[in-house]
Design a protein around this motif. Structure first.
Motif, PDB file in Angstrom:
ATOM      1  N   UNK A  42     -88.832  15.857 -47.428  1.00 56.62           N
ATOM      2  CA  UNK A  42     -88.339  14.523 -47.761  1.00 56.62           C
ATOM      3  C   UNK A  42     -87.633  14.604 -49.112  1.00 56.62           C
ATOM      4  N   UNK A  43     -86.321  14.387 -49.112  1.00 54.89           N
ATOM      5  CA  UNK A  43     -85.550  14.442 -50.357  1.00 54.89           C
ATOM      6  C   UNK A  43     -84.723  13.172 -50.491  1.00 54.89           C
ATOM      7  N   UNK A  44     -84.292  12.887 -51.712  1.00 55.02           N
ATOM      8  CA  UNK A  44     -83.536  11.672 -51.980  1.00 55.02           C
ATOM      9  C   UNK A  44     -82.179  11.963 -52.594  1.00 55.02           C
ATOM     10  N   UNK A  45     -81.201  11.141 -52.218  1.00 59.13           N
ATOM     11  CA  UNK A  45     -79.862  11.225 -52.803  1.00 59.13           C
ATOM     12  C   UNK A  45     -79.890  10.496 -54.141  1.00 59.13           C
ATOM     13  N   UNK A  46     -79.412  11.151 -55.185  1.00 57.68           N
ATOM     14  CA  UNK A  46     -79.459  10.577 -56.522  1.00 57.68           C
ATOM     15  C   UNK A  46     -78.529   9.370 -56.624  1.00 57.68           C
ATOM     16  N   UNK A  47     -79.041   8.318 -57.240  1.00 58.67           N
ATOM     17  CA  UNK A  47     -78.292   7.076 -57.365  1.00 58.67           C
ATOM     18  C   UNK A  47     -77.385   7.067 -58.583  1.00 58.67           C
ATOM     19  N   UNK A  48     -76.542   6.060 -58.629  1.00 59.16           N
ATOM     20  CA  UNK A  48     -75.644   5.890 -59.763  1.00 59.16           C
ATOM     21  C   UNK A  48     -74.251   6.393 -59.477  1.00 59.16           C
ATOM     22  N   UNK A  49     -73.328   6.039 -60.341  1.00 59.05           N
ATOM     23  CA  UNK A  49     -71.915   6.321 -60.093  1.00 59.05           C
ATOM     24  C   UNK A  49     -71.539   7.800 -60.081  1.00 59.05           C
ATOM     25  N   UNK A  50     -72.260   8.648 -60.799  1.00 58.02           N
ATOM     26  CA  UNK A  50     -71.892  10.066 -60.844  1.00 58.02           C
ATOM     27  C   UNK A  50     -72.095  10.760 -59.504  1.00 58.02           C
TER      28      UNK A  50
END
Length: 157
Positions: free
Chosen positions: A22-30
């Motif tokens: 289980x992994x997550x996509x990093x948030x924010x504009x970059x």
């Protein structure tokens, strides 16, 4: 303490096709338009007065809004990332529904130099992916933990 330290938890499950994490996509504009090397295990920084394992548990809950699965935590050791941060990680076998995640947020100035502070999710989505797919998606400094998890699973039979 020398350098920044971070702790994380990699949740995995065994399927008929092998192991998924289980992994997550990093948030924010970059990270908005990136897929490759733009995913992470839930993790975050901690201070001298907090045990790394406690930090991993806290960060998992803060980033996903979920309690980590019960079960034995497998130490995956430490790894110093290119930027100098040392990450300590554990793995735990469990089952979570990504649709139940309620993402924590962080605040930053955006656009840069605008003086406007905006909130962004720490992770903007999570998914179960095969270990092979995770190898492509995870930031480079965390891929070693997949290898270590794979060794543990093969040793455990």
């Amino acid at each position: 303490m020398s350098g920044k330290r971070s702790a994380g938890l990699l949740v995995y499950r065994r399927t008929g096709d092998g192991t998924e994490v289980l992994i997550g996509h990093m948030g924010g504009p970059f990270w908005a338009r990136r897929e490759a090397a733009a995913w992470s295990m839930p993790k975050g920084e901690y201070e001298d007065d907090e045990r790394p394992k406690d930090a991993a548990r806290r960060e998992f809950s803060e980033e996903l809004g979920l309690t980590p699965p019960e079960g034995p935590w497998i130490p995956l050791g430490e790894h110093r990332q290119r930027g100098g941060k040392t990450v300590t990680a554990w793995a735990v076998e469990g089952e979570l529904d990504p649709a139940d995640a309620v993402f924590g947020t962080f605040r930053m100035e955006w656009p840069r130099g605008s003086g406007i502070q905006r909130d962004f999710p720490e992770l903007d989505r999570v998914a179960w992916v095969s270990a092979e797919e995770a190898e492509k998606r995870l930031v480079a400094g965390q891929r070693i933990f997949l290898d270590r998890l794979g060794l543990h699973i093969s040793d455990a039979g």
